[in-house]
Design a protein around this motif. Structure first.
Motif, PDB file in Angstrom:
ATOM      1  N   TYR A  32       0.745  -1.116  -0.497  1.00  0.00           N
ATOM      2  CA  TYR A  32       0.415  -0.053   0.216  1.00  0.00           C
ATOM      3  C   TYR A  32       0.942   1.461  -0.044  1.00  0.00           C
ATOM      4  O   TYR A  32       1.936   1.276   0.635  1.00  0.00           O
ATOM      5  CB  TYR A  32      -0.741   0.410   1.112  1.00  0.00           C
ATOM      6  CG  TYR A  32      -0.237   0.398   1.992  1.00  0.00           C
ATOM      7  CD1 TYR A  32      -0.518   1.740   2.729  1.00  0.00           C
ATOM      8  CD2 TYR A  32       0.867  -0.906   3.058  1.00  0.00           C
ATOM      9  CE1 TYR A  32       0.093   2.212   3.987  1.00  0.00           C
ATOM     10  CE2 TYR A  32       1.085  -0.446   4.375  1.00  0.00           C
ATOM     11  CZ  TYR A  32       0.510   0.763   4.543  1.00  0.00           C
ATOM     12  OH  TYR A  32       1.580   1.132   6.253  1.00  0.00           O
ATOM     13  N   THR A  36      -2.916   6.170   1.855  1.00  0.00           N
ATOM     14  CA  THR A  36      -4.133   5.742   2.571  1.00  0.00           C
ATOM     15  C   THR A  36      -3.461   4.952   3.816  1.00  0.00           C
ATOM     16  O   THR A  36      -2.357   4.960   3.830  1.00  0.00           O
ATOM     17  CB  THR A  36      -4.444   4.719   1.084  1.00  0.00           C
ATOM     18  OG1 THR A  36      -5.834   3.603   1.988  1.00  0.00           O
ATOM     19  CG2 THR A  36      -3.293   3.726   0.964  1.00  0.00           C
ATOM     20  N   ASP A  81      -1.966   2.300  -5.095  1.00  0.00           N
ATOM     21  CA  ASP A  81      -1.805   2.674  -3.936  1.00  0.00           C
ATOM     22  C   ASP A  81      -2.678   1.315  -3.366  1.00  0.00           C
ATOM     23  O   ASP A  81      -2.044   1.598  -1.523  1.00  0.00           O
ATOM     24  CB  ASP A  81      -3.237   3.464  -3.772  1.00  0.00           C
ATOM     25  CG  ASP A  81      -2.737   4.340  -4.497  1.00  0.00           C
ATOM     26  OD1 ASP A  81      -1.732   5.090  -4.831  1.00  0.00           O
ATOM     27  OD2 ASP A  81      -3.055   5.138  -4.696  1.00  0.00           O
ATOM     28  N   LEU A  82      -3.481   0.424  -3.620  1.00  0.00           N
ATOM     29  CA  LEU A  82      -3.725  -0.726  -2.561  1.00  0.00           C
ATOM     30  C   LEU A  82      -3.208  -2.376  -3.584  1.00  0.00           C
ATOM     31  O   LEU A  82      -3.633  -2.489  -4.812  1.00  0.00           O
ATOM     32  CB  LEU A  82      -4.819  -0.360  -1.894  1.00  0.00           C
ATOM     33  CG  LEU A  82      -5.232  -1.714  -1.206  1.00  0.00           C
ATOM     34  CD1 LEU A  82      -4.262  -2.157   0.202  1.00  0.00           C
ATOM     35  CD2 LEU A  82      -5.935  -2.059  -0.763  1.00  0.00           C
ATOM     36  N   HIS A  96     -10.467  -2.253  -1.275  1.00  0.00           N
ATOM     37  CA  HIS A  96     -10.347  -2.192   0.015  1.00  0.00           C
ATOM     38  C   HIS A  96     -10.808  -2.780   0.973  1.00  0.00           C
ATOM     39  O   HIS A  96     -10.672  -3.655   1.831  1.00  0.00           O
ATOM     40  CB  HIS A  96     -10.776  -0.486   0.981  1.00  0.00           C
ATOM     41  CG  HIS A  96      -9.342   0.079   1.131  1.00  0.00           C
ATOM     42  ND1 HIS A  96      -8.237   0.821   1.471  1.00  0.00           N
ATOM     43  CD2 HIS A  96      -9.211   1.339  -0.865  1.00  0.00           C
ATOM     44  CE1 HIS A  96      -7.502   1.567   0.455  1.00  0.00           C
ATOM     45  NE2 HIS A  96      -8.027   1.891  -0.451  1.00  0.00           N
TER      46      HIS A  96
END
Length: 170
Positions: free
Chosen positions: A52, A57, A105-106, A149
């Motif tokens: 991540y 985030t 981002d993830l 998520h």
């Protein structure tokens, strides 16, 4: 298939009692995955990690590892680091993990062609954010950010990604 497994279907990813919209590789599903073919590999894949962006985030699960500046993924089948995370400077072919856009981002990592990579068989099959609904990936499976998520929070070390060979074009 157990209740912890994720299964790709023509309509999305079935997991945790629901169907999650997703996109797959531009090359469809393949039983003969090769580097650069844009295909999502058929098979049963373990989830081996989570990355991540800590500047974008919060840590989604305790076992997630931050993506640092200079983190790369080697996609050079001629190099010994093929299909491994490496650090810059790295003169061989690679993909930046810390991207300007939010796609990574993830990221959930799979065990596709890992840890003992067969050169040319394809690298880095991730579960990550999509560019937009219906826009294909380079072989990964991509989701809406909120769905990704939610999925990450629901998986366990025993979760597997099942990509049926029956969805294969090759």
């Amino acid at each position: 298939m157990s209740g912890r497994d994720m299964a790709l279907t023509p309509l999305g990813l079935r997991f945790a009692g629901r169907l999650w919209p997703c996109t797959i590789g531009r090359g469809g599903v393949s039983t003969r995955k090769r580097e650069g073919d844009g295909a999502t590999p058929a098979g049963i894949h373990a989830i081996t990690g989570c990355l991540y962006r800590p500047d974008r985030t919060v840590r989604p699960v305790p076992w997630a590892v931050p993506i640092r500046p200079g983190d790369l993924w080697s996609d050079d089948p001629t190099h010994a680091d093929y299909n491994l995370m490496v650090r810059s400077p790295y003169p061989h072919s690679h993909e930046r993990l810390r991207r300007a856009d939010p796609l990574y981002d993830l990221v959930l990592l799979t065990d596709w062609n890992w840890p003992q990579a067969v050169r040319g068989r394809g690298s880095a099959i991730f579960l990550h954010r999509w560019r937009r609904p219906g826009f294909p990936t380079e072989g990964c499976i991509a989701f809406a950010p909120d769905d990704l998520h939610s999925i990450v929070r629901r998986i366990t070390p025993a979760t597997r990604l099942i990509v049926p060979a029956t969805m294969s074009r090759t």
